[in-house]
Design a protein around this motif. Structure first.
Motif, PDB file in Angstrom:
ATOM      1  N   SER A  53      21.236  51.524  56.816  1.00 41.59           N
ATOM      2  CA  SER A  53      21.980  50.333  57.210  1.00 41.59           C
ATOM      3  C   SER A  53      21.325  49.648  58.406  1.00 41.59           C
ATOM      4  O   SER A  53      21.179  48.415  58.430  1.00 41.59           O
ATOM      5  CB  SER A  53      23.425  50.714  57.556  1.00 41.59           C
ATOM      6  N   GLN A  54      20.903  50.432  59.381  1.00 43.97           N
ATOM      7  CA  GLN A  54      20.252  49.866  60.566  1.00 43.97           C
ATOM      8  C   GLN A  54      18.905  49.235  60.212  1.00 43.97           C
ATOM      9  O   GLN A  54      18.550  48.183  60.737  1.00 43.97           O
ATOM     10  CB  GLN A  54      20.073  50.956  61.623  1.00 43.97           C
ATOM     11  N   ARG A  55      18.184  49.892  59.315  1.00 48.84           N
ATOM     12  CA  ARG A  55      16.884  49.347  58.922  1.00 48.84           C
ATOM     13  C   ARG A  55      17.054  48.035  58.186  1.00 48.84           C
ATOM     14  O   ARG A  55      16.308  47.083  58.424  1.00 48.84           O
ATOM     15  CB  ARG A  55      16.126  50.346  58.042  1.00 48.84           C
ATOM     16  N   LEU A  56      18.034  47.959  57.281  1.00 46.41           N
ATOM     17  CA  LEU A  56      18.279  46.714  56.558  1.00 46.41           C
ATOM     18  C   LEU A  56      18.652  45.608  57.531  1.00 46.41           C
ATOM     19  O   LEU A  56      18.168  44.476  57.418  1.00 46.41           O
ATOM     20  CB  LEU A  56      19.386  46.910  55.523  1.00 46.41           C
ATOM     21  N   LYS A  57      19.510  45.928  58.490  1.00 43.32           N
ATOM     22  CA  LYS A  57      19.910  44.928  59.479  1.00 43.32           C
ATOM     23  C   LYS A  57      18.692  44.420  60.251  1.00 43.32           C
ATOM     24  O   LYS A  57      18.551  43.219  60.499  1.00 43.32           O
ATOM     25  CB  LYS A  57      20.923  45.545  60.446  1.00 43.32           C
ATOM     26  N   ALA A 124      14.400  43.598  50.824  1.00 45.98           N
ATOM     27  CA  ALA A 124      14.774  44.190  52.112  1.00 45.98           C
ATOM     28  C   ALA A 124      15.646  45.424  51.905  1.00 45.98           C
ATOM     29  O   ALA A 124      15.521  46.424  52.630  1.00 45.98           O
ATOM     30  CB  ALA A 124      15.502  43.158  52.970  1.00 45.98           C
ATOM     31  N   ARG A 125      16.540  45.376  50.930  1.00 45.13           N
ATOM     32  CA  ARG A 125      17.376  46.536  50.635  1.00 45.13           C
ATOM     33  C   ARG A 125      16.536  47.747  50.260  1.00 45.13           C
ATOM     34  O   ARG A 125      16.936  48.886  50.477  1.00 45.13           O
ATOM     35  CB  ARG A 125      18.339  46.207  49.485  1.00 45.13           C
ATOM     36  N   LYS A 126      15.381  47.483  49.680  1.00 46.21           N
ATOM     37  CA  LYS A 126      14.492  48.574  49.283  1.00 46.21           C
ATOM     38  C   LYS A 126      13.529  48.959  50.402  1.00 46.21           C
ATOM     39  O   LYS A 126      12.572  49.708  50.184  1.00 46.21           O
ATOM     40  CB  LYS A 126      13.729  48.185  48.010  1.00 46.21           C
ATOM     41  N   GLY A 127      13.781  48.424  51.589  1.00 41.14           N
ATOM     42  CA  GLY A 127      12.998  48.811  52.752  1.00 41.14           C
ATOM     43  C   GLY A 127      11.707  48.052  52.944  1.00 41.14           C
ATOM     44  O   GLY A 127      10.850  48.470  53.727  1.00 41.14           O
ATOM     45  N   MET A 128      11.557  46.918  52.266  1.00 41.60           N
ATOM     46  CA  MET A 128      10.320  46.141  52.367  1.00 41.60           C
ATOM     47  C   MET A 128      10.449  45.061  53.442  1.00 41.60           C
ATOM     48  O   MET A 128      11.513  44.461  53.600  1.00 41.60           O
ATOM     49  CB  MET A 128      10.002  45.491  51.017  1.00 41.60           C
ATOM     50  N   SER A 129       9.371  44.806  54.155  1.00 38.11           N
ATOM     51  CA  SER A 129       9.376  43.757  55.174  1.00 38.11           C
ATOM     52  C   SER A 129       9.315  42.390  54.499  1.00 38.11           C
ATOM     53  O   SER A 129       8.551  42.175  53.558  1.00 38.11           O
ATOM     54  CB  SER A 129       8.200  43.930  56.130  1.00 38.11           C
ATOM     55  N   VAL A 130      10.137  41.472  54.992  1.00 44.01           N
ATOM     56  CA  VAL A 130      10.308  40.164  54.357  1.00 44.01           C
ATOM     57  C   VAL A 130      10.237  39.067  55.415  1.00 44.01           C
ATOM     58  O   VAL A 130      10.656  39.258  56.559  1.00 44.01           O
ATOM     59  CB  VAL A 130      11.678  40.103  53.639  1.00 44.01           C
ATOM     60  N   GLY A 131       9.703  37.917  55.026  1.00 37.88           N
ATOM     61  CA  GLY A 131       9.693  36.759  55.910  1.00 37.88           C
ATOM     62  C   GLY A 131      10.008  35.494  55.131  1.00 37.88           C
ATOM     63  O   GLY A 131       9.712  35.405  53.937  1.00 37.88           O
ATOM     64  N   TYR A 132      10.623  34.518  55.806  1.00 37.51           N
ATOM     65  CA  TYR A 132      10.975  33.242  55.177  1.00 37.51           C
ATOM     66  C   TYR A 132      10.409  32.098  56.011  1.00 37.51           C
ATOM     67  O   TYR A 132      10.602  32.066  57.235  1.00 37.51           O
ATOM     68  CB  TYR A 132      12.491  33.095  55.071  1.00 37.51           C
ATOM     69  N   LYS A 133       9.721  31.185  55.352  1.00 38.34           N
ATOM     70  CA  LYS A 133       9.179  30.008  56.036  1.00 38.34           C
ATOM     71  C   LYS A 133       9.292  28.793  55.124  1.00 38.34           C
ATOM     72  O   LYS A 133       8.971  28.869  53.938  1.00 38.34           O
ATOM     73  CB  LYS A 133       7.694  30.203  56.383  1.00 38.34           C
TER      74      LYS A 133
END
Length: 244
Positions: A53-57, A124-133
């Motif tokens: 939960s903390q990682r997703l946040k 992100a739920r699967k623990g992957m780093s994500v970015g939005y631009k």
């Protein structure tokens, strides 16, 4: 060691999920009847769940998604052009692991940004780093980075993201530097990260929009190769919600 000392030690070790689970067990007499192994297993599960939960946040905070779109709320109503089987496959995030791309097109209000963010949320739920631009804003940031010498740092940040969402492609005309910067961003991601590109114009019009044959060929080669295309159709979702 007393239970109070155990609680304090769990806190010092930052095992907050396990501590909360132990506190819960102590308030419920039914747990006293369970075997030690089962109780301990539940404490470990509580700690793992807390950390997930903390990682997703943290991942979502860093992603700065435009909307917090829940994949479970994807609208498959007839006429939208969404195939449940195709979307279900995308939600496994196998394409992210294979470092492929998703190209989402459609008219204003058809839900391109929302769908892109839903796919990013799943990653992100699967623990992957994500970015939005947004593409226009990103090119502005890169223009500033050229001037202040931070371009390398910005490009490295973008390259490290396992999934990068580039939204509103095609809204802002590209100048020569913008075309070159966009190519560099995409080239950095070849073989190292997945990308979602969302825009109004059909993919077949992207080459003409880029307005430089050589750079257009290079950009589209990096985008279209091994990509999944979603062409959204129908009336504006905003219009439907407003009339509803």
């Amino acid at each position: 060691m007393s239970i109070e000392q155990t609680m304090d030690l769990l806190g010092q070790l930052r095992l907050t999920g396990m501590r909360a689970g132990l506190e819960h067990q102590l308030t419920q007499p039914v747990y006293a009847e369970l075997p030690f192994e089962q109780r301990f297993g539940q404490l470990v599960d509580a700690e793992a769940s807390q950390r997930d939960s903390q990682r997703l946040k943290r991942l979502l905070y860093n992603a700065k998604l435009k909307v917090q779109a829940e994949p479970e709320a994807i609208d498959y109503r007839p006429g939208r052009g969404l195939d449940r089987a195709v979307v279900a496959d995308l939600l496994t995030c196998g394409w992210v692991e294979r470092r492929q791309n998703v190209l989402i097109t459609g008219q204003t209000g058809t839900g391109k940004t929302w769908l892109a963010c839903a796919l990013a949320m799943q990653a992100a739920r699967k623990g992957m780093s994500v970015g939005y631009k947004r593409v226009g804003r990103l090119l502005e940031e890169m223009e500033i980075a050229h001037a202040d010498g931070s371009l390398g740092k910005l490009r490295n940040q973008l390259a490290k993201m396992q999934l990068l969402v580039l939204d509103d492609f095609g809204l802002v005309p590209l100048n020569s530097r913008g075309r070159a910067d966009l190519l560099e961003v995409l080239d950095d991601r070849v073989g190292s990260g997945a990308t979602i590109v969302a825009g109004q114009m059909p993919v077949k019009e992207w080459h003409a929009f880029i307005n430089d044959p050589a750079l257009a060929d290079a950009i589209l080669d990096r985008l279209i190769h091994s990509s999944h295309k979603l062409a959204l159709k129908g009336e504006s979702m905003r219009k439907q919600k407003a009339s509803g």
